[in-house]
Design a protein around this motif. Structure first.
Motif, PDB file in Angstrom:
ATOM      1  N   ASP A  31       0.808  -1.213   0.000  1.00 49.69           N
ATOM      2  CA  ASP A  31       0.000   0.000   0.000  1.00 49.69           C
ATOM      3  C   ASP A  31       0.851   1.277   0.000  1.00 49.69           C
ATOM      4  OD1 ASP A  31      -2.401  -1.554   2.193  1.00 49.69           O
ATOM      5  OD2 ASP A  31      -2.372  -1.458   0.019  1.00 49.69           O
ATOM      6  N   SER A  32       2.067   1.187  -0.467  1.00 53.59           N
ATOM      7  CA  SER A  32       2.937   2.360  -0.413  1.00 53.59           C
ATOM      8  C   SER A  32       2.983   3.086  -1.762  1.00 53.59           C
ATOM      9  CB  SER A  32       4.352   1.963   0.001  1.00 53.59           C
ATOM     10  OG  SER A  32       4.921   1.096  -0.944  1.00 53.59           O
ATOM     11  N   MET A  33       3.024   4.399  -1.690  1.00 55.25           N
ATOM     12  CA  MET A  33       3.332   5.225  -2.853  1.00 55.25           C
ATOM     13  C   MET A  33       4.327   6.278  -2.383  1.00 55.25           C
ATOM     14  SD  MET A  33      -0.045   7.662  -3.511  1.00 55.25           S
ATOM     15  CE  MET A  33      -1.188   6.320  -3.809  1.00 55.25           C
ATOM     16  N   ALA A  58      -5.620   9.125   4.813  1.00 47.74           N
ATOM     17  CA  ALA A  58      -7.069   8.897   4.769  1.00 47.74           C
ATOM     18  C   ALA A  58      -7.429   7.737   3.835  1.00 47.74           C
ATOM     19  CB  ALA A  58      -7.778  10.168   4.311  1.00 47.74           C
ATOM     20  N   LEU A  59      -6.620   7.552   2.789  1.00 46.24           N
ATOM     21  CA  LEU A  59      -6.882   6.482   1.824  1.00 46.24           C
ATOM     22  C   LEU A  59      -6.188   5.172   2.190  1.00 46.24           C
ATOM     23  CD1 LEU A  59      -6.644   8.528  -1.512  1.00 46.24           C
ATOM     24  CD2 LEU A  59      -8.711   7.601  -0.458  1.00 46.24           C
ATOM     25  N   GLY A  60      -5.420   5.182   3.272  1.00 47.14           N
ATOM     26  CA  GLY A  60      -4.786   3.953   3.743  1.00 47.14           C
ATOM     27  C   GLY A  60      -3.441   3.642   3.129  1.00 47.14           C
ATOM     28  N   TYR A  61      -2.756   4.662   2.592  1.00 48.34           N
ATOM     29  CA  TYR A  61      -1.440   4.445   1.992  1.00 48.34           C
ATOM     30  C   TYR A  61      -0.314   4.873   2.931  1.00 48.34           C
ATOM     31  CZ  TYR A  61      -3.602   3.656  -2.557  1.00 48.34           C
ATOM     32  OH  TYR A  61      -4.350   3.153  -3.588  1.00 48.34           O
ATOM     33  N   ASP A  62       0.794   4.181   2.816  1.00 49.86           N
ATOM     34  CA  ASP A  62       2.032   4.605   3.456  1.00 49.86           C
ATOM     35  C   ASP A  62       2.762   5.478   2.430  1.00 49.86           C
ATOM     36  OD1 ASP A  62       4.384   4.866   4.914  1.00 49.86           O
ATOM     37  OD2 ASP A  62       5.183   2.946   4.218  1.00 49.86           O
ATOM     38  N   LEU A  63       2.858   6.774   2.687  1.00 47.93           N
ATOM     39  CA  LEU A  63       3.487   7.690   1.732  1.00 47.93           C
ATOM     40  C   LEU A  63       4.952   7.914   2.106  1.00 47.93           C
ATOM     41  CD1 LEU A  63       2.935   9.571  -0.745  1.00 47.93           C
ATOM     42  CD2 LEU A  63       2.668  11.431   0.910  1.00 47.93           C
ATOM     43  N   VAL A  64       5.842   7.533   1.195  1.00 52.10           N
ATOM     44  CA  VAL A  64       7.274   7.766   1.365  1.00 52.10           C
ATOM     45  C   VAL A  64       7.594   9.126   0.764  1.00 52.10           C
ATOM     46  CG1 VAL A  64       9.596   6.929   0.842  1.00 52.10           C
ATOM     47  CG2 VAL A  64       7.725   5.285   1.172  1.00 52.10           C
ATOM     48  N   ILE A 268      -2.822  20.499  -4.802  1.00 48.59           N
ATOM     49  CA  ILE A 268      -2.035  19.771  -5.800  1.00 48.59           C
ATOM     50  C   ILE A 268      -1.574  18.434  -5.218  1.00 48.59           C
ATOM     51  CG2 ILE A 268       0.123  19.769  -7.125  1.00 48.59           C
ATOM     52  CD1 ILE A 268      -0.204  22.812  -7.420  1.00 48.59           C
ATOM     53  N   GLY A 269      -1.066  18.458  -3.971  1.00 48.82           N
ATOM     54  CA  GLY A 269      -0.646  17.220  -3.316  1.00 48.82           C
ATOM     55  C   GLY A 269      -1.809  16.266  -3.114  1.00 48.82           C
ATOM     56  N   GLU A 270      -2.925  16.831  -2.678  1.00 47.70           N
ATOM     57  CA  GLU A 270      -4.132  16.028  -2.415  1.00 47.70           C
ATOM     58  C   GLU A 270      -4.628  15.356  -3.700  1.00 47.70           C
ATOM     59  OE1 GLU A 270      -8.794  17.152  -1.711  1.00 47.70           O
ATOM     60  OE2 GLU A 270      -7.321  18.227  -0.480  1.00 47.70           O
ATOM     61  N   ILE A 271      -4.761  16.135  -4.777  1.00 40.94           N
ATOM     62  CA  ILE A 271      -5.268  15.593  -6.037  1.00 40.94           C
ATOM     63  C   ILE A 271      -4.289  14.577  -6.619  1.00 40.94           C
ATOM     64  CG2 ILE A 271      -5.867  16.176  -8.427  1.00 40.94           C
ATOM     65  CD1 ILE A 271      -6.966  18.838  -7.380  1.00 40.94           C
ATOM     66  N   GLY A 272      -2.990  14.820  -6.418  1.00 41.28           N
ATOM     67  CA  GLY A 272      -1.987  13.872  -6.891  1.00 41.28           C
ATOM     68  C   GLY A 272      -2.181  12.488  -6.296  1.00 41.28           C
ATOM     69  N   VAL A 273      -2.386  12.435  -4.983  1.00 36.90           N
ATOM     70  CA  VAL A 273      -2.587  11.150  -4.303  1.00 36.90           C
ATOM     71  C   VAL A 273      -3.911  10.512  -4.724  1.00 36.90           C
ATOM     72  CG1 VAL A 273      -2.941  10.043  -2.054  1.00 36.90           C
ATOM     73  CG2 VAL A 273      -1.118  11.729  -2.337  1.00 36.90           C
ATOM     74  N   ILE A 274      -4.965  11.318  -4.799  1.00 41.13           N
ATOM     75  CA  ILE A 274      -6.277  10.795  -5.213  1.00 41.13           C
ATOM     76  C   ILE A 274      -6.204  10.214  -6.624  1.00 41.13           C
ATOM     77  CG2 ILE A 274      -8.627  11.483  -5.861  1.00 41.13           C
ATOM     78  CD1 ILE A 274      -8.526  13.491  -3.517  1.00 41.13           C
ATOM     79  N   THR A 275      -5.473  10.893  -7.515  1.00 38.67           N
ATOM     80  CA  THR A 275      -5.332  10.425  -8.894  1.00 38.67           C
ATOM     81  C   THR A 275      -4.541   9.124  -8.950  1.00 38.67           C
ATOM     82  OG1 THR A 275      -5.383  12.733  -9.656  1.00 38.67           O
ATOM     83  CG2 THR A 275      -4.591  11.084 -11.223  1.00 38.67           C
TER      84      THR A 275
END
Length: 298
Positions: A31-33, A58-64, A268-275
């Protein structure tokens, strides 16, 4: 017999614990991006990071999150590290639109989808680009200067890092306005999106062009540096920035800057992750996703 039972139970517990730990690691890995930023020494990109982090959580990802420190070599090493980690997607804010191509292609070869934020890439396969319309923003700044000073205004432009799409596009938009309003562009010089460089470059340009009426800086950091140089000179010169950072907006409220073209870095950061999330779940995504701009004048 009791000792044997204890040993058996302990061994089973250790094995279970190891299995759970392994499952946890694999789940996090699955679940990482990643978010690779040009620099975290700029409030704009810090805010972008915060928007991406809160959305990923919020979407359950581990963001590096990795900082390229405005160094294309560091950027390439960051992406190489992420290919080894096998992250599911890479969101990258390039240090340089040309230099980032090798990093994008490296991710392409590893079959990791790439999305660019704020600045584009000149090559490689990019699934989606999320950014403000920088050309429109540069023109918005120029039109505002013309509205306040009229046609033929004497203007200096402080440019961002050469080679970045943001600097190129903001400059293109401003030049459209300058041509439309017959500005006398006294100088157009890079200060690399940096506040201290903005100060130093502006000091030199003030000496060379004491009759300047307005300054368009391609980001708020350079604009704030220009403000300091102008204050020291005792002159009254209009300054228009770009980005709408917290410091930039405060400067507008205090009357130190006339305006800033506000991006929404958090968005921009938010939409990037959602996309990226939509893509990873098999959905179709737009090749270019614009984020709204607005002019802040008070």
């Amino acid at each position: 017999m009791k000792v044997a039972n204890l040993f058996t139970r302990t061994k089973a517990a250790v094995l279970l614990s190891s299995a759970l730990l392994g499952a946890s690691i694999n789940a996090a890995h699955a679940d990482s991006m990643a978010l690779v930023l040009s620099t975290l020494n700029n409030p704009f990109f810090v805010t972008m990071k915060e928007g991406a982090e809160s959305t990923a959580k919020a979407l359950g990802y581990d963001l590096v999150v990795l900082d390229s420190q405005n160094d294309p070599g560091k950027e390439l090493a960051n992406v190489e590290d992420l290919t080894v980690r096998k992250v599911k997607a890479i969101l990258i804010n390039p240090t340089d639109s040309e230099a980032v191509v090798n990093a994008v292609r490296m991710a392409n070869n590893a079959n990791i989808p790439v999305l660019t934020l704020d600045r584009g890439a000149a090559g490689g396969k990019v699934v989606s680009h999320i950014a403000s319309d920088n050309v429109a923003g540069g023109k918005l700044a120029g039109d505002f200067i013309a509205e306040k000073l009229g046609n033929g205004a004497r203007v200096i432009q402080l440019e961002g890092i050469a080679g970045t799409s943001a600097a190129r596009d903001r400059g293109e938009g401003f030049n459209q306005a300058a041509k439309a309003h017959n500005f006398a562009v006294l100088a157009s010089q890079p200060a690399d999106f940096d506040r201290t460089k903005g100060l130093n470059v502006m000091e030199n340009l003030l000496n060379a062009h004491p009759d300047v009426q307005a300054v368009f800086a391609q980001n708020d950091e350079m604009a704030l540096g220009a403000v300091r140089a102008i204050q020291a000179s005792g002159k009254k010169i209009m300054v228009v920035g770009f980005d709408g950072t917290d410091d930039g907006k405060v400067a507008v409220q205090r009357g130190l800057m006339a305006a800033t073209v506000a991006q929404q870095p958090e968005k921009i950061g938010e939409i990037g992750v959602i996309t990226a999330d939509k893509l990873l779940k098999g959905g179709d995504v737009e090749a270019n996703i614009p984020v709204e701009l607005k002019l802040i004048t008070e």
